[in-house]
Write a protein that holds these residues in place. Structure first.
Motif, PDB file in Angstrom:
ATOM      1  N   ASN A  48       0.809  -1.223   0.000  1.00 23.81           N
ATOM      2  CA  ASN A  48       0.000   0.000   0.000  1.00 23.81           C
ATOM      3  C   ASN A  48       0.842   1.272   0.000  1.00 23.81           C
ATOM      4  O   ASN A  48       0.352   2.349  -0.361  1.00 23.81           O
ATOM      5  CB  ASN A  48      -0.945   0.011   1.211  1.00 23.81           C
ATOM      6  CG  ASN A  48      -2.074  -0.998   1.069  1.00 23.81           C
ATOM      7  OD1 ASN A  48      -2.291  -1.554  -0.012  1.00 23.81           O
ATOM      8  ND2 ASN A  48      -2.787  -1.248   2.148  1.00 23.81           N
ATOM      9  N   LYS A  53       0.583   5.331  -6.215  1.00 21.93           N
ATOM     10  CA  LYS A  53      -0.572   5.030  -7.068  1.00 21.93           C
ATOM     11  C   LYS A  53      -1.372   3.805  -6.602  1.00 21.93           C
ATOM     12  O   LYS A  53      -2.429   3.517  -7.156  1.00 21.93           O
ATOM     13  CB  LYS A  53      -0.169   4.856  -8.541  1.00 21.93           C
ATOM     14  CG  LYS A  53       0.415   6.122  -9.165  1.00 21.93           C
ATOM     15  CD  LYS A  53       0.658   5.946 -10.655  1.00 21.93           C
ATOM     16  CE  LYS A  53       1.252   7.228 -11.265  1.00 21.93           C
ATOM     17  NZ  LYS A  53       1.469   7.091 -12.708  1.00 21.93           N
ATOM     18  N   ASN A  66      -3.808   2.102  -4.042  1.00 22.92           N
ATOM     19  CA  ASN A  66      -4.778   2.487  -3.015  1.00 22.92           C
ATOM     20  C   ASN A  66      -4.841   1.429  -1.924  1.00 22.92           C
ATOM     21  O   ASN A  66      -4.567   1.714  -0.764  1.00 22.92           O
ATOM     22  CB  ASN A  66      -6.165   2.694  -3.637  1.00 22.92           C
ATOM     23  CG  ASN A  66      -7.198   3.108  -2.599  1.00 22.92           C
ATOM     24  OD1 ASN A  66      -6.883   3.821  -1.652  1.00 22.92           O
ATOM     25  ND2 ASN A  66      -8.430   2.648  -2.758  1.00 22.92           N
ATOM     26  N   LYS A  67      -5.161   0.185  -2.330  1.00 23.96           N
ATOM     27  CA  LYS A  67      -5.273  -0.862  -1.316  1.00 23.96           C
ATOM     28  C   LYS A  67      -5.146  -2.259  -1.916  1.00 23.96           C
ATOM     29  O   LYS A  67      -5.783  -2.578  -2.915  1.00 23.96           O
ATOM     30  CB  LYS A  67      -6.613  -0.748  -0.584  1.00 23.96           C
ATOM     31  CG  LYS A  67      -6.725  -1.658   0.636  1.00 23.96           C
ATOM     32  CD  LYS A  67      -7.963  -1.358   1.453  1.00 23.96           C
ATOM     33  CE  LYS A  67      -7.982  -2.194   2.726  1.00 23.96           C
ATOM     34  NZ  LYS A  67      -9.161  -1.922   3.570  1.00 23.96           N
ATOM     35  N   THR A 127      -5.336   4.243  -7.206  1.00 22.69           N
ATOM     36  CA  THR A 127      -5.899   5.572  -6.933  1.00 22.69           C
ATOM     37  C   THR A 127      -6.320   6.282  -8.212  1.00 22.69           C
ATOM     38  O   THR A 127      -7.043   7.282  -8.168  1.00 22.69           O
ATOM     39  CB  THR A 127      -4.865   6.452  -6.200  1.00 22.69           C
ATOM     40  OG1 THR A 127      -3.666   6.536  -6.993  1.00 22.69           O
ATOM     41  CG2 THR A 127      -4.527   5.865  -4.836  1.00 22.69           C
ATOM     42  N   GLU A 128      -5.860   5.787  -9.356  1.00 25.54           N
ATOM     43  CA  GLU A 128      -6.217   6.395 -10.640  1.00 25.54           C
ATOM     44  C   GLU A 128      -6.268   5.333 -11.727  1.00 25.54           C
ATOM     45  O   GLU A 128      -5.803   4.208 -11.538  1.00 25.54           O
ATOM     46  CB  GLU A 128      -5.209   7.489 -11.015  1.00 25.54           C
ATOM     47  CG  GLU A 128      -3.764   7.018 -11.050  1.00 25.54           C
ATOM     48  CD  GLU A 128      -2.788   8.158 -11.251  1.00 25.54           C
ATOM     49  OE1 GLU A 128      -2.391   8.389 -12.423  1.00 25.54           O
ATOM     50  OE2 GLU A 128      -2.426   8.817 -10.251  1.00 25.54           O
ATOM     51  N   ASN A 160     -11.869   1.881  -9.050  1.00 23.97           N
ATOM     52  CA  ASN A 160     -13.274   2.255  -8.809  1.00 23.97           C
ATOM     53  C   ASN A 160     -14.238   1.067  -8.911  1.00 23.97           C
ATOM     54  O   ASN A 160     -15.419   1.247  -9.220  1.00 23.97           O
ATOM     55  CB  ASN A 160     -13.720   3.350  -9.780  1.00 23.97           C
ATOM     56  CG  ASN A 160     -13.375   4.743  -9.249  1.00 23.97           C
ATOM     57  OD1 ASN A 160     -13.017   4.894  -8.072  1.00 23.97           O
ATOM     58  ND2 ASN A 160     -13.470   5.740 -10.113  1.00 23.97           N
TER      59      ASN A 160
END
Length: 301
Positions: free
Chosen positions: A225, A229, A231-232, A255-256, A290
């Motif tokens: 983590n 870049k 996130n998890k 994250t993107e 996402n």
């Protein structure tokens, strides 16, 4: 999806196992004959243990050969877990033999018999030399291979058992303390249970796909983590296929919305990190951005 794989190979392993098998067959036959002629339960129990050594070494040899077979469409991992199964079987035999020895030791302690100690002394001395040679042959490979370790422990405990039988033979010869034969048998059996249970626990952990003991799941996730870049890391599974192949599969949330080439760069960093810091050498990552799913580290499938 990322994949990193390393192999280790011990070229003399199978040859050393074969030599050890032959040595232990000779010891077993000699001790059975000697035990019957002398009336020594300790010598017969040592012969029984040696016979279990022969079986365990044969199982280890077959497993070692199978582990080298190539993978196929219906066996995608090949027979790599054969050695873990062999270790499990060998650990079980150690415990079973130990229980049988305890039962016989108790019976003989209640009804001690005179024993021909001279024969016991010479045969136990020969067993110490032969088992000692086998122990030296397998010592190096036992440090990195649980299958060989299970065979090594069989031989090591048998060498110690022979030392105990030798001591008992000397005590019986010079002091006529015949009950010591049963006591030594009992102590040998207790030691067998102790080492057998340890091997059983280790092999069971691998067969059950538990997280290897040297790997801290939370530290692995935290380390990944921290990479830019990322996130998890979630939905994580970590397991050992055998002694030297450790797997991680997981979902990786970013994250993107990165490109495939950017993912490859990050994946290279993850592979190096997990290999160097956690000895994980086989990695499968599912990238996400996402995606509406659970983000817990552990998710029951």
């Amino acid at each position: 999806m990322g994949h990193l794989h390393t192999h280790t190979h011990k070229s003399k392993k199978d040859k050393n196992l074969l030599i050890s098998i032959l040595l232990n067959i000779v010891i077993t036959v000699a001790q059975i004959i000697g035990g019957v002629l002398s009336g020594s339960l300790a010598l017969l129990s040592d012969a029984l243990h040696n016979f279990s050594d022969v079986l365990s070494l044969i199982v280890s040899y077959i497993a070692s050969k199978l582990a080298k077979k190539k993978a196929s469409t219906d066996k995608t991992f090949g027979y790599k877990r054969a050695e873990i199964l062999a270790a499990f079987v060998n650990a079980c035999t150690l415990v079973i033999v130990a229980v049988l020895l305890i039962i016989e030791a108790i019976k003989r302690f209640k009804n001690p018999e005179e024993i021909e100690s001279g024969l016991v002394i010479w045969l136990s001395f020969i067993a110490i030399i032969a088992n000692g040679a086998s122990v030296l042959l397998l010592r190096a490979d036992s440090k990195n291979n649980i299958n060989i370790k299970s065979a090594y422990v069989h031989l090591l405990t048998d060498m110690l058992a022979s030392v105990a039988v030798l001591i008992g033979g000397l005590l019986m010869k010079f002091y006529e303390v015949y009950w010591v034969d049963s006591v030594l048998t009992f102590l040998i059996a207790i030691y067998l249970i102790w080492v057998g249970f340890s091997l059983l626990k280790t092999s069971t952990r691998i067969l059950m796909l538990f997280t290897p003991e040297h790997i801290n799941m939370e530290k692995v996730v935290a380390a990944v983590n921290n990479i830019p870049k990322v996130n998890k890391l979630h939905h994580v599974h970590i397991w050992g296929l055998n002694d030297d192949e450790f797997h991680l599969e997981a979902h990786l949330d970013f994250t993107e919305d990165i490109t495939v080439s950017e993912f490859d760069v990050i994946l290279d960093k993850i592979e190096v990190l997990l290999r160097d810091d956690f000895k994980i050498n086989h990695i499968t990552i599912q990238p996400e951005f996402n995606k509406q799913d659970e983000k817990e580290i552990i998710i029951q499938d």
